[in-house]
Design a protein around this motif. Structure first.
Motif, short mmCIF file in Angstrom:
data_model
loop_
_atom_site.label_atom_id
_atom_site.label_comp_id
_atom_site.label_asym_id
_atom_site.label_seq_id
_atom_site.Cartn_x
_atom_site.Cartn_y
_atom_site.Cartn_z
N SER A 1 -30.38 41.44 -5.93
CA SER A 1 -30.56 40.86 -4.60
C SER A 1 -29.80 39.55 -4.40
N SER A 2 -29.22 39.01 -5.45
CA SER A 2 -28.51 37.72 -5.42
C SER A 2 -29.45 36.57 -5.09
N ILE A 3 -30.70 36.70 -5.45
CA ILE A 3 -31.68 35.63 -5.23
C ILE A 3 -31.26 34.39 -6.02
N GLY A 4 -31.53 33.22 -5.46
CA GLY A 4 -31.15 31.99 -6.13
C GLY A 4 -32.16 30.88 -5.94
N ILE A 5 -31.97 29.82 -6.67
CA ILE A 5 -32.84 28.65 -6.56
C ILE A 5 -32.74 28.09 -5.14
N GLY A 6 -33.90 27.79 -4.56
CA GLY A 6 -33.96 27.25 -3.21
C GLY A 6 -34.21 28.32 -2.15
N ASP A 7 -34.09 29.60 -2.52
CA ASP A 7 -34.33 30.67 -1.55
C ASP A 7 -35.82 30.77 -1.23
N THR A 8 -36.11 31.06 0.02
CA THR A 8 -37.47 31.34 0.46
C THR A 8 -37.70 32.83 0.31
N ILE A 9 -38.85 33.20 -0.24
CA ILE A 9 -39.14 34.62 -0.43
C ILE A 9 -40.52 34.97 0.09
N TYR A 10 -40.69 36.25 0.32
CA TYR A 10 -41.97 36.85 0.65
C TYR A 10 -42.16 37.95 -0.39
N LEU A 11 -43.25 37.89 -1.14
CA LEU A 11 -43.49 38.80 -2.25
C LEU A 11 -44.86 39.44 -2.11
N SER A 12 -44.89 40.75 -1.94
CA SER A 12 -46.15 41.47 -1.84
C SER A 12 -46.84 41.49 -3.20
N LEU A 13 -48.16 41.41 -3.19
CA LEU A 13 -48.93 41.50 -4.43
C LEU A 13 -49.27 42.94 -4.81
#
Length: 133
Positions: A83-95
């Motif tokens: 996903s190319s996620i990086g430091i500082g990114d805002t995320i939404y993560l389902s539990l």
């Protein structure tokens, strides 16, 4: 990015503060985290793992268990790494599908960390908002 996810899979789910996360939390499949990535461990092809240290977006809420480690394994790890996620990114993560593991910080006395890590295996629902300057 708004303070709400855009993916339809999140509609009907409730945002849950990181400090409220416990293994006996009610209806985990109906909850998600809104967090900021503050540290990441790159994908390991040897262990098939990818890890993120997540924090509350509001810096005032980061103390008092406002940080948690999310550990992704196998196909979930590969998907998150791509996903190319990086430091500082805002995320939404389902539990949904998350498992719980006692954190290595549980006995360290570091108040900003949750006593638990979240583990994801074959499935993960994650939305990433890239940093905008």
């Amino acid at each position: 990015m708004d303070n709400k996810p855009t993916a339809s899979e999140f509609s009907g789910l409730a945002v849950t503060p990181i400090a409220s996360l416990l293994p006996d939390i009610g209806s985990p499949g109906e909850r998600y985290l809104h967090a900021v990535v503050i540290l990441l461990w790159p994908f390991s092809s040897a262990t098939k793992q990818f890890r993120l240290l997540l924090s509350e977006p509001d810096p005032r809420l980061r103390g008092g268990k406002g940080q948690i480690k999310a550990i992704f394994r196998d196909s979930a790890a590969e998907a998150v790494a791509k996903s190319s996620i990086g430091i500082g990114d805002t995320i939404y993560l389902s539990l949904q599908g998350a498992k719980w593991k006692s954190s290595s910080h549980a006995d360290s006395g570091q108040l900003e960390y949750s006593q638990w890590d979240l583990l994801f295996g074959d499935r993960v629902l994650l939305e990433v908002g890239l940093v905008r300057l």
